[in-house]
Scaffold this active site. Sequence first.
Site, PDB file in Angstrom:
ATOM      1  N   ASP A   1      48.203 124.890 -44.658  1.00 52.93           N
ATOM      2  CA  ASP A   1      46.799 125.322 -44.670  1.00 52.93           C
ATOM      3  C   ASP A   1      46.376 126.564 -45.264  1.00 52.93           C
ATOM      4  O   ASP A   1      47.600 127.685 -45.419  1.00 52.93           O
ATOM      5  CB  ASP A   1      46.531 125.511 -42.973  1.00 52.93           C
TER       6      ASP A   1
ATOM      7  N   GLU B   1      43.213 129.687 -45.684  1.00 53.33           N
ATOM      8  CA  GLU B   1      42.058 130.143 -45.432  1.00 53.33           C
ATOM      9  C   GLU B   1      41.413 130.763 -46.947  1.00 53.33           C
ATOM     10  O   GLU B   1      42.024 131.142 -47.748  1.00 53.33           O
ATOM     11  CB  GLU B   1      42.039 131.310 -44.580  1.00 53.33           C
TER      12      GLU B   1
ATOM     13  N   HIS C   1      41.619 129.147 -37.251  1.00 54.73           N
ATOM     14  CA  HIS C   1      41.081 129.814 -38.548  1.00 54.73           C
ATOM     15  C   HIS C   1      41.938 130.880 -39.086  1.00 54.73           C
ATOM     16  O   HIS C   1      41.551 131.604 -40.127  1.00 54.73           O
ATOM     17  CB  HIS C   1      39.541 130.036 -38.203  1.00 54.73           C
TER      18      HIS C   1
ATOM     19  N   ASP D   1      46.690 127.446 -37.686  1.00 56.91           N
ATOM     20  CA  ASP D   1      46.161 126.146 -38.013  1.00 56.91           C
ATOM     21  C   ASP D   1      47.329 125.157 -38.492  1.00 56.91           C
ATOM     22  O   ASP D   1      47.246 123.971 -38.028  1.00 56.91           O
ATOM     23  CB  ASP D   1      45.180 126.374 -38.967  1.00 56.91           C
TER      24      ASP D   1
END
Length: 182
Positions: A21, A23, A159, A164
């Site tokens: 994951d 961001e 988030h 995540d």
Amino acid sequence: MSILIKTVEETEFPSNYTVIDIETTGLSYNKNEIIEISALKVRKDRIIDSFSHLIKPNRKIGSFITHLTGITNEMVANAEKIDKILPEFVKFLSDDTILGHNVKFDINFLQKNLENNKLERLKNKKIDTMLLARKYCKLGSHSLKNLAKHYNINISGHHRALNDCKITHNIYINIKKNYNPN
């Protein structure tokens, strides 16, 4: 940009994979930057190792992204740039199958950054829990948050990339447990 990664057949539920994951500062892999990258190495459906780094972007993180992720400009001020972190991430990933939620988003950012840093593109197989959920879970929304709620998975820290990854892993385990024909 075309994605060269092959998708695992939707009837396959491997037990060895790496959950990823990221961001970012926005939704466009052409205009925005990765500010956090995380991964969980999984063997026999159990987490055995993790990788997680904040990344210093070239521009300031906007207030919307800070509000959404909790990642501030102060948090990334002394972080490494993407060109230092990406080779470590690729080494951690190795040739594992990649597992992610709406993984195309993450892959597009990663491929663009690999290209920008003159590194070899990822060729790993991938599994997308969002696509699995669309096939097996008859819900109105297949967002990470909605699937976590459906499976009673704690979404604390949603988030943030490593959290995540953990949520995605738990969603995959639940889908696998409920729908794997083997």
